[in-house]
Scaffold this motif. Structure first.
Motif, PDB file in Angstrom:
ATOM      1  N   LEU A 267       0.821  -1.208   0.000  1.00 30.20           N
ATOM      2  CA  LEU A 267       0.000   0.000   0.000  1.00 30.20           C
ATOM      3  C   LEU A 267       0.855   1.259   0.000  1.00 30.20           C
ATOM      4  CD1 LEU A 267      -2.906  -1.030   2.408  1.00 30.20           C
ATOM      5  CD2 LEU A 267      -3.067  -0.502  -0.035  1.00 30.20           C
ATOM      6  N   SER A 268       1.966   1.238   0.741  1.00 27.93           N
ATOM      7  CA  SER A 268       2.854   2.401   0.721  1.00 27.93           C
ATOM      8  C   SER A 268       3.495   2.557  -0.656  1.00 27.93           C
ATOM      9  CB  SER A 268       3.930   2.277   1.801  1.00 27.93           C
ATOM     10  OG  SER A 268       4.771   1.165   1.558  1.00 27.93           O
ATOM     11  N   SER A 269       3.800   1.445  -1.308  1.00 25.51           N
ATOM     12  CA  SER A 269       4.360   1.510  -2.660  1.00 25.51           C
ATOM     13  C   SER A 269       3.376   2.163  -3.623  1.00 25.51           C
ATOM     14  CB  SER A 269       4.718   0.107  -3.157  1.00 25.51           C
ATOM     15  OG  SER A 269       5.717  -0.479  -2.357  1.00 25.51           O
ATOM     16  N   ALA A 270       2.100   1.757  -3.515  1.00 26.77           N
ATOM     17  CA  ALA A 270       1.080   2.363  -4.372  1.00 26.77           C
ATOM     18  C   ALA A 270       0.924   3.851  -4.070  1.00 26.77           C
ATOM     19  CB  ALA A 270      -0.259   1.637  -4.177  1.00 26.77           C
ATOM     20  N   TYR A 271       0.980   4.196  -2.779  1.00 23.61           N
ATOM     21  CA  TYR A 271       0.857   5.599  -2.383  1.00 23.61           C
ATOM     22  C   TYR A 271       2.002   6.437  -2.953  1.00 23.61           C
ATOM     23  CZ  TYR A 271       1.208   9.729   0.605  1.00 23.61           C
ATOM     24  OH  TYR A 271       1.336  11.005   1.064  1.00 23.61           O
ATOM     25  N   PHE A 272       3.241   5.953  -2.802  1.00 22.87           N
ATOM     26  CA  PHE A 272       4.378   6.708  -3.310  1.00 22.87           C
ATOM     27  C   PHE A 272       4.405   6.722  -4.834  1.00 22.87           C
ATOM     28  CE2 PHE A 272       6.180   5.714   0.973  1.00 22.87           C
ATOM     29  CZ  PHE A 272       6.295   7.027   1.395  1.00 22.87           C
ATOM     30  N   LEU A 273       3.918   5.661  -5.458  1.00 29.39           N
ATOM     31  CA  LEU A 273       3.801   5.645  -6.917  1.00 29.39           C
ATOM     32  C   LEU A 273       2.914   6.798  -7.379  1.00 29.39           C
ATOM     33  CD1 LEU A 273       4.548   3.644  -9.388  1.00 29.39           C
ATOM     34  CD2 LEU A 273       2.161   2.952  -9.199  1.00 29.39           C
ATOM     35  N   ALA A 274       1.756   6.963  -6.703  1.00 27.68           N
ATOM     36  CA  ALA A 274       0.813   8.023  -7.088  1.00 27.68           C
ATOM     37  C   ALA A 274       1.340   9.401  -6.703  1.00 27.68           C
ATOM     38  CB  ALA A 274      -0.543   7.773  -6.421  1.00 27.68           C
ATOM     39  N   TYR A 275       1.861   9.527  -5.461  1.00 21.66           N
ATOM     40  CA  TYR A 275       2.284  10.849  -5.007  1.00 21.66           C
ATOM     41  C   TYR A 275       3.511  11.351  -5.769  1.00 21.66           C
ATOM     42  CZ  TYR A 275       4.648  14.470  -2.555  1.00 21.66           C
ATOM     43  OH  TYR A 275       5.312  15.639  -2.294  1.00 21.66           O
ATOM     44  N   VAL A 276       4.551  10.532  -5.850  1.00 16.38           N
ATOM     45  CA  VAL A 276       5.775  10.986  -6.530  1.00 16.38           C
ATOM     46  C   VAL A 276       5.495  11.245  -8.005  1.00 16.38           C
ATOM     47  CG1 VAL A 276       8.155  10.391  -7.126  1.00 16.38           C
ATOM     48  CG2 VAL A 276       7.252   9.784  -4.878  1.00 16.38           C
ATOM     49  N   GLY A 277       4.601  10.441  -8.596  1.00 11.02           N
ATOM     50  CA  GLY A 277       4.214  10.693  -9.982  1.00 11.02           C
ATOM     51  C   GLY A 277       3.570  12.056 -10.152  1.00 11.02           C
ATOM     52  N   THR A 278       2.707  12.411  -9.203  1.00 17.19           N
ATOM     53  CA  THR A 278       2.046  13.722  -9.252  1.00 17.19           C
ATOM     54  C   THR A 278       3.048  14.852  -9.073  1.00 17.19           C
ATOM     55  OG1 THR A 278       0.049  12.729  -8.318  1.00 17.19           O
ATOM     56  CG2 THR A 278       0.214  15.127  -8.256  1.00 17.19           C
ATOM     57  N   GLU A 279       3.903  14.714  -8.074  1.00 16.90           N
ATOM     58  CA  GLU A 279       4.908  15.744  -7.815  1.00 16.90           C
ATOM     59  C   GLU A 279       5.825  15.928  -9.022  1.00 16.90           C
ATOM     60  OE1 GLU A 279       8.888  15.624  -5.262  1.00 16.90           O
ATOM     61  OE2 GLU A 279       7.127  15.636  -3.962  1.00 16.90           O
ATOM     62  N   SER A 280       6.262  14.807  -9.622  1.00 14.12           N
ATOM     63  CA  SER A 280       7.161  14.886 -10.775  1.00 14.12           C
ATOM     64  C   SER A 280       6.466  15.460 -12.000  1.00 14.12           C
ATOM     65  CB  SER A 280       7.720  13.497 -11.093  1.00 14.12           C
ATOM     66  OG  SER A 280       8.481  12.994 -10.012  1.00 14.12           O
ATOM     67  N   ALA A 281       5.179  15.145 -12.148  1.00 19.02           N
ATOM     68  CA  ALA A 281       4.431  15.687 -13.283  1.00 19.02           C
ATOM     69  C   ALA A 281       4.312  17.201 -13.183  1.00 19.02           C
ATOM     70  CB  ALA A 281       3.041  15.043 -13.347  1.00 19.02           C
ATOM     71  N   ILE A 282       4.004  17.689 -11.978  1.00 22.89           N
ATOM     72  CA  ILE A 282       3.908  19.137 -11.786  1.00 22.89           C
ATOM     73  C   ILE A 282       5.256  19.791 -12.019  1.00 22.89           C
ATOM     74  CG2 ILE A 282       3.429  20.965 -10.115  1.00 22.89           C
ATOM     75  CD1 ILE A 282       1.438  19.012  -8.785  1.00 22.89           C
ATOM     76  N   SER A 283       6.295  19.241 -11.393  1.00 23.45           N
ATOM     77  CA  SER A 283       7.630  19.816 -11.527  1.00 23.45           C
ATOM     78  C   SER A 283       8.140  19.770 -12.960  1.00 23.45           C
ATOM     79  CB  SER A 283       8.601  19.076 -10.592  1.00 23.45           C
ATOM     80  OG  SER A 283       9.920  19.528 -10.758  1.00 23.45           O
ATOM     81  N   GLY A 284       7.827  18.661 -13.648  1.00 23.51           N
ATOM     82  CA  GLY A 284       8.368  18.477 -14.992  1.00 23.51           C
ATOM     83  C   GLY A 284       7.658  19.265 -16.081  1.00 23.51           C
ATOM     84  N   TRP A 285       6.341  19.511 -15.917  1.00 21.89           N
ATOM     85  CA  TRP A 285       5.574  20.069 -17.018  1.00 21.89           C
ATOM     86  C   TRP A 285       4.953  21.426 -16.769  1.00 21.89           C
ATOM     87  CZ3 TRP A 285       5.822  18.642 -21.868  1.00 21.89           C
ATOM     88  CH2 TRP A 285       6.282  17.355 -22.172  1.00 21.89           C
ATOM     89  N   ILE A 286       4.992  21.939 -15.539  1.00 23.15           N
ATOM     90  CA  ILE A 286       4.292  23.203 -15.284  1.00 23.15           C
ATOM     91  C   ILE A 286       4.923  24.369 -16.043  1.00 23.15           C
ATOM     92  CG2 ILE A 286       5.616  23.809 -13.203  1.00 23.15           C
ATOM     93  CD1 ILE A 286       2.962  24.886 -12.022  1.00 23.15           C
ATOM     94  N   VAL A 287       6.243  24.351 -16.214  1.00 25.67           N
ATOM     95  CA  VAL A 287       6.900  25.426 -16.967  1.00 25.67           C
ATOM     96  C   VAL A 287       6.446  25.402 -18.422  1.00 25.67           C
ATOM     97  CG1 VAL A 287       9.110  26.280 -17.832  1.00 25.67           C
ATOM     98  CG2 VAL A 287       8.899  25.589 -15.440  1.00 25.67           C
ATOM     99  N   SER A 288       6.461  24.222 -19.036  1.00 27.73           N
ATOM    100  CA  SER A 288       6.004  24.104 -20.427  1.00 27.73           C
ATOM    101  C   SER A 288       4.530  24.469 -20.554  1.00 27.73           C
ATOM    102  CB  SER A 288       6.235  22.672 -20.934  1.00 27.73           C
ATOM    103  OG  SER A 288       7.611  22.368 -20.974  1.00 27.73           O
ATOM    104  N   PHE A 289       3.714  24.052 -19.566  1.00 22.22           N
ATOM    105  CA  PHE A 289       2.277  24.371 -19.597  1.00 22.22           C
ATOM    106  C   PHE A 289       2.046  25.875 -19.544  1.00 22.22           C
ATOM    107  CE2 PHE A 289      -1.515  25.419 -17.090  1.00 22.22           C
ATOM    108  CZ  PHE A 289      -2.503  24.902 -17.917  1.00 22.22           C
ATOM    109  N   LEU A 290       2.710  26.558 -18.617  1.00 22.82           N
ATOM    110  CA  LEU A 290       2.513  27.998 -18.481  1.00 22.82           C
ATOM    111  C   LEU A 290       3.016  28.758 -19.705  1.00 22.82           C
ATOM    112  CD1 LEU A 290       3.403  28.497 -14.706  1.00 22.82           C
ATOM    113  CD2 LEU A 290       1.136  28.570 -15.754  1.00 22.82           C
ATOM    114  N   ARG A 291       4.111  28.310 -20.278  1.00 20.37           N
ATOM    115  CA  ARG A 291       4.656  29.003 -21.443  1.00 20.37           C
ATOM    116  C   ARG A 291       3.803  28.784 -22.686  1.00 20.37           C
ATOM    117  NH1 ARG A 291      11.129  28.139 -21.864  1.00 20.37           N
ATOM    118  NH2 ARG A 291      10.663  29.333 -23.764  1.00 20.37           N
TER     119      ARG A 291
END
Length: 456
Positions: free
Chosen positions: A264-288
């Motif tokens: 369950l912790s693996s699933a939680y970190f899979l979802a959370y880290v994926g979300t954090e990385s998606a925001i960090s990785g794409w928010i600059v491109s999205f805003l631009r």
């Protein structure tokens, strides 16, 4: 993230005396005995009396981790332009991350058993230095991908080891874990702005930022081995207890997978880290590209996101300790979902930047809270192995979701980014609810680490 014992009569950052630690009865106390190289000593050592230096060194290491991680989002448009890449091709940079993390997960316990904490403190920074120096030469893009994998190997070693360390610090675990992850967020907060400012000044190329990372990694190569120089393999084995020596490998390989908390912790970190990385990785491109903001404002929004995470991790840990990790994290996720919905429907660049900062603030405690909860659910001798495993699984999420967004952006447009993040946060909330209900030692159905610590 190894541990040290905390005397009930001293500061939580000062370890107990050698006579107390040598006493077998003290080793059995769950609120004091923490499974790591620095936990138990048979002789007085400087590091035993002054763990503050080790904590400070680990915090600096996490600043470097933050600098490496956060600036990928800023680099993405520049890499696309420099190497003439499509969205899906440049997204490969997210997929190479788990390669290093998975290798690190397989190596972390081996390094601890052969070289102790000081082995991790030496190997991790070296790979950071090697990666930064290689990428600074602006080689062909496939070589850049290899360099990113090398960097995540070093990050994986340090991340899992220091997470396991602070996750078992008893009643102060949330606070110290927040300090450590707050340091990561501090590095992540200043990284995007510094990188974009450096490139804008004199129209420098993207790879000039990796000159800065090379210098920062050189400092890490010096500080970490110095701080952990006395944490050798013998200390680690004593912390594991001599009678467990012959069985520790089998326990790490097999036993952790028998615990529901691991999955369950693996699933939680899979979802959370994926979300954090998606925001960090794409928010600059999205805003631009979607909201047509300048590169400087876009990088400032990313810095705001990480600054919010730093503030949240440094301040909300105390709140989490007071009301319990389960209730607190549920509340943080509900607020984060509301903020992301507002981010999706607004069109103002200024409001977007403010919402990104607020979102980071409430996402900040989610990772350290997960580590603390996991450390309280599993036997102490499994902490290093299980944290290594779930951290590597989290990085898989940190690769899959950003890459998937890149594929969707290629076909559907950049606007899909904001909707995917909302869905992912809802999924993370559902998984957290199940994770927080796992029994502890077969007794507790709803684990409230912060509020029930005193009952252990």
């Amino acid at each position: 993230m190894p541990r040290f014992q905390v005397s009930s009569e001293t500061s939580p950052l000062i370890t107990s005396g050698p006579s107390e630690q040598h006493n077998a009865s003290n080793l059995s106390k769950p609120q004091h005995a923490i499974p790591h190289p620095s936990a138990v000593y048979d002789r007085p050592l400087p590091s035993q009396r002054a763990p503050v230096f080790r904590i400070a060194a680990a915090m600096y290491s996490f600043v470097i981790l933050g600098l490496f991680t956060s600036t990928l989002g800023v680099m993405l448009p520049h890499l696309e332009q420099y190497y003439h890449l499509t969205d899906i091709y440049v997204s490969l940079i997210f997929l190479v991350g788990p390669v290093g993390y998975i290798l690190a997960a397989q190596s972390t316990d081996l390094v601890h058993r052969k070289y102790g904490q000081r082995g991790v403190a030496s190997v991790g920074p070296f790979f950071h230095l090697l990666a930064a120096a290689s990428i600074s030469l602006h080689p062909p893009f496939p070589v850049v991908l290899v360099g990113c994998a090398i960097a995540t190997f070093g990050t994986g070693l340090l991340d899992a080891s220091w997470c396991a360390w602070v996750g078992g610090m008893g009643e102060r675990a949330n606070t110290v874990s927040g300090m450590l992850h707050g340091s990561f967020s501090v590095g992540a907060a200043v990284g995007p702005f510094l990188a974009e400012t450096l490139m804008a000044a004199g129209n420098r190329h993207w790879y000039c930022w990796y000159y800065v990372l090379t210098g920062a990694s050189l400092v890490e190569v010096v500080i970490l081995p110095l701080a952990f120089r006395l944490e050798d393999a013998a200390t680690y084995r004593r912390a594991k207890h001599d009678q467990m020596e012959g069985h520790v490998n089998a326990a790490h390989v097999k036993t952790i997978f028998k615990h529901r908390a691991t999955w369950l912790s693996s699933a939680y970190f899979l979802a959370y880290v994926g979300t954090e990385s998606a925001i960090s990785g794409w928010i600059v491109s999205f805003l631009r590209r979607d909201r047509h903001v300048s590169p400087k404002i876009a990088s400032l929004s990313l810095s705001g996101f990480w600054a919010g995470m730093a503030t949240g991790r440094l301040t909300l840990g105390v709140v989490t300790d007071n009301i319990g990790v389960s209730r607190a994290t549920t509340a943080y996720l509900l607020v984060a979902i509301s903020l992301e919905i507002l981010f999706a429907i607004t069109s103002s660049s200024t409001v977007s930047a403010v919402l990104a900062t607020m979102l980071g603030f409430f996402l900040g405690p989610l990772f350290p809270s997960g580590i603390v909860l996991l450390s309280h659910l599993l036997p102490k001798e499994l902490h290093v192995a299980v944290v290594s495993f779930v951290a590597s699984v989290g990085q898989v999420g940190g690769a899959i979701l950003p890459f998937a967004i890149g594929a969707m952006v290629q076909g559907l447009g950049i606007h899909v980014f904001k909707y995917v993040v909302v869905v992912q946060l809802v999924i993370a909330l559902g998984i957290w609810w199940a994770f927080s209900k796992v029994k502890r030692d077969g007794l507790l159905r709803e684990t409230e680490v912060g509020s029930q610590e005193s009952d252990d």
